[in-house]
Design a protein around this motif. Structure first.
Motif, short mmCIF file in Angstrom:
data_model
loop_
_atom_site.label_atom_id
_atom_site.label_comp_id
_atom_site.label_asym_id
_atom_site.label_seq_id
_atom_site.Cartn_x
_atom_site.Cartn_y
_atom_site.Cartn_z
N ASP A 77 -2.31 4.82 -2.30
CA ASP A 77 -3.23 5.10 -1.51
C ASP A 77 -4.34 5.04 -0.73
OD1 ASP A 77 -4.88 7.16 0.51
OD2 ASP A 77 -4.46 8.88 -0.65
N ASN A 78 -4.06 3.31 0.04
CA ASN A 78 -5.48 3.42 1.08
C ASN A 78 -5.51 3.61 1.89
OD1 ASN A 78 -6.97 0.72 0.76
ND2 ASN A 78 -6.07 -0.21 2.63
N SER A 79 -5.24 5.16 2.37
CA SER A 79 -6.08 6.07 3.76
C SER A 79 -6.51 5.93 3.97
CB SER A 79 -4.59 7.11 3.54
OG SER A 79 -5.62 7.88 2.71
N ARG A 80 -7.77 5.55 3.24
CA ARG A 80 -9.38 5.47 3.98
C ARG A 80 -10.51 4.14 3.84
NH1 ARG A 80 -12.11 9.48 -0.22
NH2 ARG A 80 -13.89 9.02 0.97
N LYS A 84 -5.45 2.00 5.90
CA LYS A 84 -5.61 3.32 6.68
C LYS A 84 -3.62 3.37 6.34
CE LYS A 84 -9.77 4.51 8.99
NZ LYS A 84 -10.53 4.50 9.82
N LYS A 85 -3.32 3.55 5.29
CA LYS A 85 -1.42 3.43 4.82
C LYS A 85 -1.55 3.46 3.02
CE LYS A 85 2.74 2.38 6.22
NZ LYS A 85 2.95 3.99 5.03
N THR A 86 -0.17 4.48 3.23
CA THR A 86 -0.13 4.72 1.71
C THR A 86 1.39 3.90 1.85
OG1 THR A 86 -0.97 6.70 1.40
CG2 THR A 86 0.20 6.00 0.62
#
Length: 151
Positions: free
Chosen positions: A60-63, A97-99
Motif C-alpha cells: 500500500d503506497n496510496s499516500r 498513490k497506488k496499491t
C-alpha cells in the motif's frame, strides 16, 4: 464597534481551528509529502505451491510517491521460532498513490511450517528523495494471513 468586530474575527478563527483537519497539524501532514508517508506491507495470503510456500504481499503506497525499487529482506521462521528461509524480494516499482500485490515463494518450506515472517531489512529503496534507511523507517507491517508479519 471595533471590539465587537475583533471578537467576531477571533471567534471565527477559533471555530476554524477547531474543525477536524484544520490548523497546524494539517499543514504538517500536507507538507509531509512522499518522503514521510508510510509504506504499508500486508502479509495477505500463504498458499502451497509444490515444495514452496507462495506468499502474497499487499503493498500500500496510496499516500506516497513513486519508487523505482523497494527491495526487502524477509525471513520465514518455523512454528518454534527458528529461522528457516531467507529471501530478498523486489516489491517495486511502486506507482505513486497506488496499491499493488506482489507474489513470491519461500522455496523449500511448506506453509504450515511457517510460524512467522520478519521484515529483516530494506535492501534498497530508489525513487525521488527515497533512501534505504528512510524507507525502512516508513515501512509498516501487518498480516491477514495465519501467521504474524513483524518488522
Amino acid at each position: 464597534m471595533r471590539a465587537a468586530a475583533g471578537l467576531a474575527v477571533a471567534a471565527a478563527l477559533a471555530a476554524t481551528l477547531a474543525l477536524p483537519g484544520a490548523g497546524p497539524a494539517s499543514a504538517q501532514g500536507e507538507g509531509e509529502g512522499a518522503k514521510g508517508s508510510p509504506i504499508k506491507l500486508q502479509l495477505n495470503r500463504l498458499e502451497p505451491a509444490g515444495d514452496a510456500c507462495r506468499t502474497y504481499v499487499l503493498v500500500d503506497n496510496s499516500r506516497g510517491g513513486a519508487l523505482k525499487s523497494l527491495k526487502v529482506d524477509l525471513f520465514a521462521f518455523d512454528t518454534e521460532g527458528v529461522a528457516q528461509k531467507r529471501v530478498a524480494v523486489e516489491l517495486g516499482p511502486l506507482a505513486e498513490k497506488k496499491t499493488s500485490v506482489k507474489i513470491f515463494d519461500f522455496a523449500g518450506i511448506a506453509c504450515p511450517k511457517i510460524g512467522r515472517v520478519l521484515l529483516n531489512d530494506v535492501l534498497s529503496c530508489e525513487g525521488g528523495e527515497a533512501s534505504r534507511e528512510g524507507c525502512l523507517e516508513r515501512t509498516e507491517t501487518e498480516s491477514k494471513a495465519s501467521v504474524p508479519f513483524d518488522r
